[in-house]
Design a protein around this motif. Structure first.
Motif: not given
Length: 503
Positions: A354-356, A385-396, A423-426
Protein backbone atom coordinates in the motif's frame (compact mmCIF):
# COMPACT_ATOMS: atom_id res chain seq x y z
CA UNK A 1 9.37 -16.84 14.75
CA UNK A 2 12.81 -17.88 13.55
CA UNK A 3 14.54 -15.76 16.21
CA UNK A 4 12.19 -16.97 18.96
CA UNK A 5 13.02 -20.54 18.05
CA UNK A 6 16.74 -19.77 18.17
CA UNK A 7 16.29 -18.02 21.53
CA UNK A 8 14.52 -21.04 23.03
CA UNK A 9 17.27 -23.33 21.75
CA UNK A 10 19.98 -21.04 23.13
CA UNK A 11 18.28 -20.88 26.54
CA UNK A 12 18.02 -24.67 26.67
CA UNK A 13 21.75 -25.01 25.90
CA UNK A 14 22.55 -22.32 28.47
CA UNK A 15 20.86 -24.26 31.27
CA UNK A 16 23.13 -27.21 30.59
CA UNK A 17 26.37 -25.22 30.94
CA UNK A 18 28.20 -25.23 34.28
CA UNK A 19 28.81 -21.65 35.44
CA UNK A 20 32.33 -22.68 36.44
CA UNK A 21 33.08 -23.03 32.74
CA UNK A 22 33.54 -19.29 32.54
CA UNK A 23 34.15 -18.80 28.84
CA UNK A 24 31.45 -21.19 27.70
CA UNK A 25 28.95 -19.73 30.15
CA UNK A 26 29.79 -16.13 29.21
CA UNK A 27 29.60 -16.91 25.49
CA UNK A 28 26.21 -18.51 26.03
CA UNK A 29 25.03 -15.37 27.86
CA UNK A 30 26.22 -13.23 24.96
CA UNK A 31 24.41 -15.43 22.43
CA UNK A 32 21.16 -15.06 24.35
CA UNK A 33 21.74 -11.33 24.80
CA UNK A 34 22.19 -10.88 21.04
CA UNK A 35 18.95 -12.72 20.30
CA UNK A 36 17.04 -10.61 22.83
CA UNK A 37 18.51 -7.52 21.13
CA UNK A 38 17.34 -8.69 17.71
CA UNK A 39 13.87 -9.30 19.16
CA UNK A 40 13.79 -5.80 20.66
CA UNK A 41 13.96 -6.96 24.28
CA UNK A 42 16.44 -4.27 25.35
CA UNK A 43 16.08 -4.69 29.12
CA UNK A 44 16.56 -8.46 28.98
CA UNK A 45 19.48 -8.07 26.61
CA UNK A 46 21.21 -5.52 28.85
CA UNK A 47 20.74 -7.66 31.98
CA UNK A 48 22.29 -10.69 30.30
CA UNK A 49 25.28 -8.80 28.94
CA UNK A 50 25.86 -7.22 32.35
CA UNK A 51 25.89 -10.72 33.84
CA UNK A 52 28.45 -11.92 31.32
CA UNK A 53 30.80 -8.92 31.57
CA UNK A 54 31.93 -9.41 35.23
CA UNK A 55 32.62 -13.09 34.56
CA UNK A 56 35.00 -12.14 31.77
CA UNK A 57 36.59 -9.21 33.62
CA UNK A 58 37.17 -11.26 36.77
CA UNK A 59 38.97 -13.90 34.78
CA UNK A 60 41.39 -11.45 33.19
CA UNK A 61 42.69 -7.93 33.28
CA UNK A 62 44.11 -5.69 30.59
CA UNK A 63 47.52 -7.36 30.75
CA UNK A 64 46.41 -10.95 31.08
CA UNK A 65 44.05 -13.32 29.37
CA UNK A 66 44.19 -14.45 25.78
CA UNK A 67 42.92 -12.59 22.77
CA UNK A 68 39.71 -14.58 22.91
CA UNK A 69 38.80 -13.38 26.41
CA UNK A 70 39.84 -9.80 25.72
CA UNK A 71 37.80 -9.73 22.51
CA UNK A 72 34.77 -11.15 24.33
CA UNK A 73 35.05 -8.30 26.83
CA UNK A 74 35.17 -5.80 23.97
CA UNK A 75 32.20 -7.45 22.26
CA UNK A 76 30.17 -7.25 25.46
CA UNK A 77 30.94 -3.56 25.76
CA UNK A 78 30.03 -2.94 22.13
CA UNK A 79 26.69 -4.69 22.61
CA UNK A 80 25.93 -2.61 25.70
CA UNK A 81 26.70 0.50 23.64
CA UNK A 82 24.29 -0.68 20.93
CA UNK A 83 21.55 -1.25 23.51
CA UNK A 84 21.93 2.24 24.99
CA UNK A 85 22.01 3.76 21.48
CA UNK A 86 18.79 2.00 20.55
CA UNK A 87 17.19 3.33 23.74
CA UNK A 88 18.27 6.88 22.90
CA UNK A 89 20.86 7.05 25.70
CA UNK A 90 23.63 8.39 23.48
CA UNK A 91 26.15 9.51 26.12
CA UNK A 92 26.11 6.11 27.78
CA UNK A 93 26.28 4.42 24.39
CA UNK A 94 29.33 6.49 23.46
CA UNK A 95 31.09 5.52 26.68
CA UNK A 96 30.65 1.80 26.01
CA UNK A 97 31.58 2.11 22.33
CA UNK A 98 34.75 4.07 23.10
CA UNK A 99 35.89 1.52 25.68
CA UNK A 100 35.13 -1.32 23.27
CA UNK A 101 37.07 0.41 20.49
CA UNK A 102 40.07 1.00 22.75
CA UNK A 103 40.23 -2.67 23.69
CA UNK A 104 39.79 -3.91 20.13
CA UNK A 105 42.53 -1.62 18.84
CA UNK A 106 44.86 -2.77 21.60
CA UNK A 107 44.28 -6.42 20.69
CA UNK A 108 44.99 -5.74 17.02
CA UNK A 109 48.04 -3.58 17.72
CA UNK A 110 49.53 -6.25 19.97
CA UNK A 111 48.74 -9.12 17.64
CA UNK A 112 50.64 -10.08 14.52
CA UNK A 113 48.33 -11.10 11.68
CA UNK A 114 50.10 -14.41 11.18
CA UNK A 115 49.76 -15.35 14.87
CA UNK A 116 45.98 -15.85 14.63
CA UNK A 117 45.63 -16.60 10.94
CA UNK A 118 43.88 -14.78 8.14
CA UNK A 119 40.39 -15.88 9.19
CA UNK A 120 40.96 -14.75 12.78
CA UNK A 121 42.22 -11.31 11.83
CA UNK A 122 39.30 -10.88 9.45
CA UNK A 123 36.86 -11.55 12.31
CA UNK A 124 38.70 -9.09 14.53
CA UNK A 125 38.60 -6.42 11.82
CA UNK A 126 34.89 -7.07 11.31
CA UNK A 127 34.22 -6.50 14.99
CA UNK A 128 36.32 -3.34 14.93
CA UNK A 129 34.31 -2.10 11.96
CA UNK A 130 31.06 -2.63 13.85
CA UNK A 131 32.20 -0.31 16.63
CA UNK A 132 33.33 2.37 14.16
CA UNK A 133 29.88 2.08 12.58
CA UNK A 134 28.20 2.44 15.98
CA UNK A 135 30.21 5.54 16.83
CA UNK A 136 29.46 7.05 13.42
CA UNK A 137 25.75 6.51 13.97
CA UNK A 138 25.97 8.39 17.28
CA UNK A 139 27.64 11.31 15.49
CA UNK A 140 24.77 11.41 13.01
CA UNK A 141 22.31 11.58 15.90
CA UNK A 142 24.20 14.58 17.32
CA UNK A 143 24.02 16.51 14.04
CA UNK A 144 26.01 19.50 12.80
CA UNK A 145 28.77 19.95 10.22
CA UNK A 146 31.59 18.82 12.50
CA UNK A 147 29.68 15.69 13.48
CA UNK A 148 28.82 15.02 9.82
CA UNK A 149 32.49 15.04 8.80
CA UNK A 150 33.43 12.83 11.73
CA UNK A 151 30.57 10.43 11.03
CA UNK A 152 31.61 10.07 7.39
CA UNK A 153 35.19 9.37 8.41
CA UNK A 154 34.05 6.73 10.92
CA UNK A 155 31.74 5.05 8.39
CA UNK A 156 34.60 4.86 5.89
CA UNK A 157 36.88 3.42 8.55
CA UNK A 158 34.20 0.83 9.36
CA UNK A 159 33.97 -0.24 5.73
CA UNK A 160 37.75 -0.37 5.39
CA UNK A 161 37.90 -2.81 8.30
CA UNK A 162 35.02 -4.90 6.97
CA UNK A 163 36.93 -5.38 3.70
CA UNK A 164 40.41 -5.60 5.20
CA UNK A 165 40.98 -9.35 5.10
CA UNK A 166 39.45 -9.91 1.71
CA UNK A 167 41.38 -7.11 0.07
CA UNK A 168 44.74 -8.42 1.34
CA UNK A 169 43.97 -12.05 0.57
CA UNK A 170 43.00 -11.37 -3.04
CA UNK A 171 45.83 -8.91 -3.66
CA UNK A 172 48.40 -11.51 -2.68
CA UNK A 173 46.85 -14.52 -4.37
CA UNK A 174 46.08 -12.71 -7.63
CA UNK A 175 49.39 -10.89 -8.11
CA UNK A 176 51.05 -11.53 -11.43
CA UNK A 177 54.30 -10.35 -12.94
CA UNK A 178 55.24 -8.33 -9.87
CA UNK A 179 52.03 -6.31 -10.05
CA UNK A 180 49.18 -6.87 -7.62
CA UNK A 181 45.77 -7.55 -9.18
CA UNK A 182 42.76 -7.10 -6.93
CA UNK A 183 39.66 -8.99 -8.05
CA UNK A 184 37.72 -8.33 -4.84
CA UNK A 185 37.53 -4.54 -5.02
CA UNK A 186 37.11 -2.52 -8.17
CA UNK A 187 37.62 1.19 -7.56
CA UNK A 188 34.84 3.40 -8.93
CA UNK A 189 36.06 6.67 -7.43
CA UNK A 190 38.16 7.96 -4.56
CA UNK A 191 35.42 7.46 -1.98
CA UNK A 192 33.75 4.17 -2.91
CA UNK A 193 34.53 0.67 -4.09
CA UNK A 194 32.54 -2.03 -5.81
CA UNK A 195 32.48 -5.37 -4.04
CA UNK A 196 32.39 -8.36 -6.36
CA UNK A 197 30.37 -11.52 -5.90
CA UNK A 198 33.60 -13.44 -5.24
CA UNK A 199 34.12 -11.37 -2.09
CA UNK A 200 30.49 -11.82 -0.99
CA UNK A 201 30.84 -15.59 -1.35
CA UNK A 202 33.80 -15.60 1.04
CA UNK A 203 32.05 -13.60 3.76
CA UNK A 204 29.74 -14.87 6.46
CA UNK A 205 26.11 -13.70 6.15
CA UNK A 206 26.60 -11.45 9.20
CA UNK A 207 29.69 -9.91 7.63
CA UNK A 208 27.84 -9.14 4.40
CA UNK A 209 24.94 -7.68 6.37
CA UNK A 210 27.34 -5.33 8.18
CA UNK A 211 28.89 -4.22 4.89
CA UNK A 212 25.48 -3.47 3.36
CA UNK A 213 24.46 -1.55 6.48
CA UNK A 214 27.52 0.69 6.53
CA UNK A 215 27.23 1.45 2.82
CA UNK A 216 23.55 2.33 3.38
CA UNK A 217 24.53 4.55 6.30
CA UNK A 218 26.95 6.46 4.10
CA UNK A 219 24.18 6.93 1.55
CA UNK A 220 21.82 8.23 4.21
CA UNK A 221 24.45 10.68 5.40
CA UNK A 222 24.90 11.98 1.86
CA UNK A 223 21.14 12.28 1.46
CA UNK A 224 20.89 14.37 4.62
CA UNK A 225 23.44 16.74 3.11
CA UNK A 226 21.34 16.93 -0.07
CA UNK A 227 24.10 15.31 -2.11
CA UNK A 228 21.46 13.26 -3.89
CA UNK A 229 23.45 11.98 -6.85
CA UNK A 230 26.18 10.56 -4.62
CA UNK A 231 23.57 9.21 -2.20
CA UNK A 232 21.75 7.32 -4.95
CA UNK A 233 25.02 5.90 -6.28
CA UNK A 234 25.93 4.70 -2.79
CA UNK A 235 22.50 3.17 -2.18
CA UNK A 236 22.74 1.38 -5.52
CA UNK A 237 26.08 -0.13 -4.55
CA UNK A 238 24.49 -1.39 -1.31
CA UNK A 239 21.62 -2.80 -3.41
CA UNK A 240 24.08 -4.63 -5.66
CA UNK A 241 25.65 -6.25 -2.60
CA UNK A 242 22.25 -7.19 -1.20
CA UNK A 243 21.28 -8.85 -4.48
CA UNK A 244 24.57 -10.77 -4.63
CA UNK A 245 24.12 -11.87 -1.03
CA UNK A 246 20.67 -13.25 -1.81
CA UNK A 247 21.95 -15.01 -4.92
CA UNK A 248 24.71 -16.52 -2.79
CA UNK A 249 22.13 -17.77 -0.30
CA UNK A 250 20.24 -19.53 -3.09
CA UNK A 251 23.47 -20.98 -4.48
CA UNK A 252 24.17 -22.53 -1.08
CA UNK A 253 20.59 -23.66 -0.55
CA UNK A 254 20.61 -25.36 -3.93
CA UNK A 255 23.77 -27.27 -2.97
CA UNK A 256 22.30 -28.52 0.31
CA UNK A 257 20.29 -31.62 0.84
CA UNK A 258 17.01 -31.25 2.75
CA UNK A 259 18.60 -32.89 5.81
CA UNK A 260 21.56 -30.48 5.72
CA UNK A 261 19.21 -27.52 5.50
CA UNK A 262 17.39 -28.61 8.63
CA UNK A 263 20.51 -29.48 10.60
CA UNK A 264 22.53 -26.36 9.75
CA UNK A 265 21.77 -23.33 11.94
CA UNK A 266 21.48 -19.98 10.12
CA UNK A 267 23.80 -17.30 11.48
CA UNK A 268 22.69 -14.22 9.65
CA UNK A 269 19.64 -12.72 7.98
CA UNK A 270 17.00 -15.15 6.78
CA UNK A 271 15.98 -15.23 3.08
CA UNK A 272 12.91 -13.15 3.96
CA UNK A 273 15.10 -10.56 5.69
CA UNK A 274 17.42 -10.45 2.69
CA UNK A 275 14.45 -9.82 0.41
CA UNK A 276 13.18 -7.07 2.70
CA UNK A 277 16.60 -5.40 2.55
CA UNK A 278 16.41 -5.30 -1.26
CA UNK A 279 12.94 -3.76 -1.23
CA UNK A 280 13.93 -1.25 1.46
CA UNK A 281 16.96 -0.13 -0.56
CA UNK A 282 14.87 0.26 -3.71
CA UNK A 283 12.42 2.41 -1.76
CA UNK A 284 15.24 4.48 -0.31
CA UNK A 285 16.62 5.06 -3.80
CA UNK A 286 13.16 6.04 -5.04
CA UNK A 287 12.53 8.38 -2.10
CA UNK A 288 15.90 10.07 -2.68
CA UNK A 289 15.21 10.53 -6.38
CA UNK A 290 11.78 11.95 -5.60
CA UNK A 291 13.29 14.41 -3.11
CA UNK A 292 15.74 15.43 -5.83
CA UNK A 293 12.73 15.96 -8.15
CA UNK A 294 13.95 13.29 -10.55
CA UNK A 295 10.44 11.92 -10.91
CA UNK A 296 10.95 9.65 -13.92
CA UNK A 297 13.76 7.76 -12.22
CA UNK A 298 11.84 7.74 -8.93
CA UNK A 299 8.78 6.19 -10.57
CA UNK A 300 10.94 3.49 -12.14
CA UNK A 301 12.54 2.67 -8.77
CA UNK A 302 9.12 2.53 -7.06
CA UNK A 303 7.90 0.16 -9.80
CA UNK A 304 10.93 -2.06 -9.25
CA UNK A 305 10.29 -2.04 -5.50
CA UNK A 306 6.64 -2.95 -6.02
CA UNK A 307 7.31 -5.83 -8.40
CA UNK A 308 10.13 -7.14 -6.18
CA UNK A 309 7.98 -6.94 -3.05
CA UNK A 310 5.08 -8.82 -4.64
CA UNK A 311 7.33 -11.53 -6.13
CA UNK A 312 9.12 -11.99 -2.80
CA UNK A 313 5.80 -12.16 -0.97
CA UNK A 314 4.66 -14.95 -3.27
CA UNK A 315 7.90 -16.82 -2.64
CA UNK A 316 7.36 -16.59 1.11
CA UNK A 317 3.85 -17.98 0.72
CA UNK A 318 4.99 -20.97 -1.36
CA UNK A 319 5.92 -24.27 0.22
CA UNK A 320 9.65 -24.95 0.35
CA UNK A 321 10.48 -27.31 -2.48
CA UNK A 322 13.51 -27.96 -4.63
CA UNK A 323 11.55 -26.82 -7.70
CA UNK A 324 10.71 -23.52 -6.01
CA UNK A 325 14.39 -22.96 -5.17
CA UNK A 326 15.45 -23.67 -8.75
CA UNK A 327 12.75 -21.42 -10.21
CA UNK A 328 13.63 -18.57 -7.89
CA UNK A 329 17.34 -18.91 -8.52
CA UNK A 330 16.71 -18.71 -12.27
CA UNK A 331 14.96 -15.32 -12.08
CA UNK A 332 17.04 -13.75 -9.30
CA UNK A 333 19.27 -11.70 -11.63
CA UNK A 334 16.21 -9.84 -12.96
CA UNK A 335 14.75 -9.09 -9.55
CA UNK A 336 15.00 -5.42 -8.51
CA UNK A 337 16.22 -4.40 -11.97
CA UNK A 338 13.11 -4.90 -14.12
CA UNK A 339 9.77 -3.25 -13.38
CA UNK A 340 6.60 -5.15 -14.26
CA UNK A 341 2.91 -4.30 -14.18
CA UNK A 342 1.69 -5.70 -10.85
CA UNK A 343 -1.98 -6.54 -10.48
CA UNK A 344 -3.64 -6.05 -7.11
CA UNK A 345 -4.34 -9.13 -5.00
CA UNK A 346 -6.32 -7.57 -2.16
CA UNK A 347 -6.39 -10.67 0.04
CA UNK A 348 -2.61 -11.12 -0.05
CA UNK A 349 -1.66 -7.43 -0.17
CA UNK A 350 0.39 -5.90 2.66
CA UNK A 351 0.84 -2.47 4.22
CA UNK A 352 4.21 -2.28 2.46
CA UNK A 353 2.51 -2.71 -0.92
CA UNK A 354 0.00 0.00 0.00
CA UNK A 355 2.80 2.42 0.91
CA UNK A 356 4.75 1.67 -2.28
CA UNK A 357 1.70 2.14 -4.51
CA UNK A 358 0.89 5.46 -2.84
CA UNK A 359 4.44 6.77 -3.36
CA UNK A 360 4.45 5.49 -6.93
CA UNK A 361 1.15 7.28 -7.59
CA UNK A 362 2.65 10.58 -6.44
CA UNK A 363 5.71 10.12 -8.68
CA UNK A 364 3.59 9.18 -11.71
CA UNK A 365 1.42 12.23 -11.15
CA UNK A 366 4.51 14.42 -11.37
CA UNK A 367 5.37 13.12 -14.85
CA UNK A 368 1.90 13.40 -16.32
CA UNK A 369 0.93 9.71 -16.01
CA UNK A 370 -2.36 10.72 -14.42
CA UNK A 371 -4.52 7.68 -15.21
CA UNK A 372 -1.83 5.25 -14.09
CA UNK A 373 -1.31 7.35 -10.99
CA UNK A 374 -5.02 7.09 -10.19
CA UNK A 375 -4.91 3.30 -10.58
CA UNK A 376 -2.19 3.04 -7.95
CA UNK A 377 -3.96 5.48 -5.61
CA UNK A 378 -7.12 3.36 -5.87
CA UNK A 379 -5.19 0.14 -5.24
CA UNK A 380 -3.42 1.66 -2.23
CA UNK A 381 -6.74 2.92 -0.89
CA UNK A 382 -8.34 -0.51 -1.24
CA UNK A 383 -5.47 -2.16 0.67
CA UNK A 384 -5.57 0.38 3.47
CA UNK A 385 -9.34 0.04 3.85
CA UNK A 386 -9.02 -3.74 3.88
CA UNK A 387 -6.29 -3.78 6.53
CA UNK A 388 -6.94 -0.73 8.68
CA UNK A 389 -10.64 -0.04 8.19
CA UNK A 390 -12.48 2.90 6.67
CA UNK A 391 -11.56 5.30 9.50
CA UNK A 392 -7.83 4.75 9.37
CA UNK A 393 -5.60 7.81 9.06
CA UNK A 394 -3.78 6.30 6.08
CA UNK A 395 -7.09 5.99 4.27
CA UNK A 396 -7.54 9.74 4.71
CA UNK A 397 -3.99 10.48 3.50
CA UNK A 398 -4.57 8.47 0.33
CA UNK A 399 -7.94 10.15 -0.26
CA UNK A 400 -6.17 13.51 -0.07
CA UNK A 401 -3.66 12.42 -2.71
CA UNK A 402 -6.44 11.12 -4.94
CA UNK A 403 -8.42 14.30 -4.46
CA UNK A 404 -5.47 16.45 -5.54
CA UNK A 405 -5.04 14.30 -8.65
CA UNK A 406 -8.67 14.12 -9.79
CA UNK A 407 -9.38 17.73 -8.83
CA UNK A 408 -6.22 18.96 -10.52
CA UNK A 409 -5.04 17.47 -13.81
CA UNK A 410 -8.02 15.10 -14.24
CA UNK A 411 -10.54 17.93 -13.63
CA UNK A 412 -13.15 15.70 -11.94
CA UNK A 413 -14.26 18.18 -9.27
CA UNK A 414 -17.17 16.12 -7.98
CA UNK A 415 -15.00 13.09 -7.29
CA UNK A 416 -12.32 15.31 -5.75
CA UNK A 417 -14.88 16.89 -3.44
CA UNK A 418 -16.03 13.45 -2.27
CA UNK A 419 -12.41 12.44 -1.58
CA UNK A 420 -11.67 15.55 0.48
CA UNK A 421 -14.93 15.36 2.43
CA UNK A 422 -14.37 11.72 3.38
CA UNK A 423 -10.78 12.52 4.35
CA UNK A 424 -12.00 15.41 6.51
CA UNK A 425 -14.51 13.11 8.23
CA UNK A 426 -11.78 10.57 9.01
CA UNK A 427 -9.37 13.22 10.28
CA UNK A 428 -12.01 14.59 12.64
CA UNK A 429 -12.79 11.13 14.02
CA UNK A 430 -9.11 10.51 14.72
CA UNK A 431 -8.59 14.01 16.12
CA UNK A 432 -11.38 13.44 18.63
CA UNK A 433 -9.93 10.06 19.67
CA UNK A 434 -6.41 11.44 19.92
CA UNK A 435 -7.49 14.47 21.95
CA UNK A 436 -9.36 12.28 24.43
CA UNK A 437 -6.35 10.00 24.75
CA UNK A 438 -3.95 12.89 25.34
CA UNK A 439 -6.21 14.46 27.93
CA UNK A 440 -6.39 11.26 29.96
CA UNK A 441 -2.67 10.51 29.48
CA UNK A 442 -3.69 6.95 28.73
CA UNK A 443 -1.18 6.66 25.88
CA UNK A 444 1.57 6.27 28.50
CA UNK A 445 0.54 2.73 29.24
CA UNK A 446 -0.88 2.03 25.79
CA UNK A 447 -4.43 1.38 27.00
CA UNK A 448 -6.11 3.78 24.61
CA UNK A 449 -4.73 4.58 21.21
CA UNK A 450 -6.20 6.17 18.12
CA UNK A 451 -7.03 3.91 15.20
CA UNK A 452 -4.32 5.82 13.34
CA UNK A 453 -1.76 3.88 15.36
CA UNK A 454 -2.67 0.47 13.98
CA UNK A 455 0.12 0.65 11.43
CA UNK A 456 2.25 3.20 9.57
CA UNK A 457 3.14 4.94 12.86
CA UNK A 458 1.10 7.50 14.78
CA UNK A 459 0.36 11.23 14.72
CA UNK A 460 -0.46 13.64 17.52
CA UNK A 461 -3.44 15.96 17.77
CA UNK A 462 -1.58 18.98 16.40
CA UNK A 463 -0.55 17.09 13.26
CA UNK A 464 -4.06 15.76 12.71
CA UNK A 465 -5.48 19.26 13.14
CA UNK A 466 -3.14 20.41 10.37
CA UNK A 467 -4.61 17.71 8.12
CA UNK A 468 -8.12 18.90 9.02
CA UNK A 469 -7.26 22.47 7.99
CA UNK A 470 -5.71 21.30 4.73
CA UNK A 471 -8.77 19.19 3.86
CA UNK A 472 -11.10 22.13 4.59
CA UNK A 473 -8.99 24.41 2.40
CA UNK A 474 -9.15 21.94 -0.49
CA UNK A 475 -12.92 21.55 -0.08
CA UNK A 476 -13.33 25.32 -0.34
CA UNK A 477 -11.19 25.40 -3.50
CA UNK A 478 -13.16 22.60 -5.15
CA UNK A 479 -16.51 24.11 -4.22
CA UNK A 480 -15.37 27.41 -5.73
CA UNK A 481 -14.33 25.58 -8.91
CA UNK A 482 -17.71 23.83 -9.11
CA UNK A 483 -19.48 27.15 -8.68
CA UNK A 484 -17.46 28.63 -11.55
CA UNK A 485 -18.39 25.63 -13.68
CA UNK A 486 -22.06 26.25 -13.03
CA UNK A 487 -21.60 29.93 -13.93
CA UNK A 488 -19.91 28.98 -17.20
CA UNK A 489 -16.46 30.15 -16.16
CA UNK A 490 -15.02 26.70 -16.75
CA UNK A 491 -14.87 27.50 -20.46
CA UNK A 492 -11.68 29.40 -19.76
CA UNK A 493 -8.62 27.22 -19.76
CA UNK A 494 -6.86 26.94 -16.43
CA UNK A 495 -3.24 25.91 -15.80
CA UNK A 496 -2.79 22.17 -15.37
CA UNK A 497 -1.85 22.40 -11.68
CA UNK A 498 -2.62 25.97 -10.89
CA UNK A 499 -5.66 25.49 -8.67
CA UNK A 500 -3.73 25.41 -5.39
CA UNK A 501 -5.04 21.99 -4.32
CA UNK A 502 -2.72 20.19 -1.89
CA UNK A 503 -2.47 16.50 -1.15
Amino acid sequence: ERRLKRLNEAQCRHQEIDQQQTLAYAQSCMDIGELHYELGNMEDSQDIYMNALPLLLNGSDENHGGNTVQMMVALCMHSLGAIHARCGEYDEASRWYEESLKRKLKILNNTADDSIGGEGITKYRHELGKTYNGLATLEVMTGGDVQWEKAMSLFQEAERNYLHGYEQEQSISQSEGGHEKNNVLEATDASSTTVTKAAIQQMTPRHVESLINVRSNVGELLRQREEYESAVETFRSALDMARMAMENTYDKEGAKSEIDAIATPIDGPSPDEQRSTIVDLLLTIADTLQTAKQYDEAAEAYEQALSSHVIFRRWSEDNDTNQRTNDQKAILPAISTVATNVKLDLVAATTVEAAIRSSLAHALGQIGQDNLSLEHFEASLAIKRHIGGDSHMEVAHTLMGMGALVGGPLRDFTKALNCFKEALHIYRINLEECSRAEESDSNEDGKAQSSSQTFFGDEDAEEIDGHVQNAMKNINLIEAALLKDRDGASKFRRPRKGNGIQS
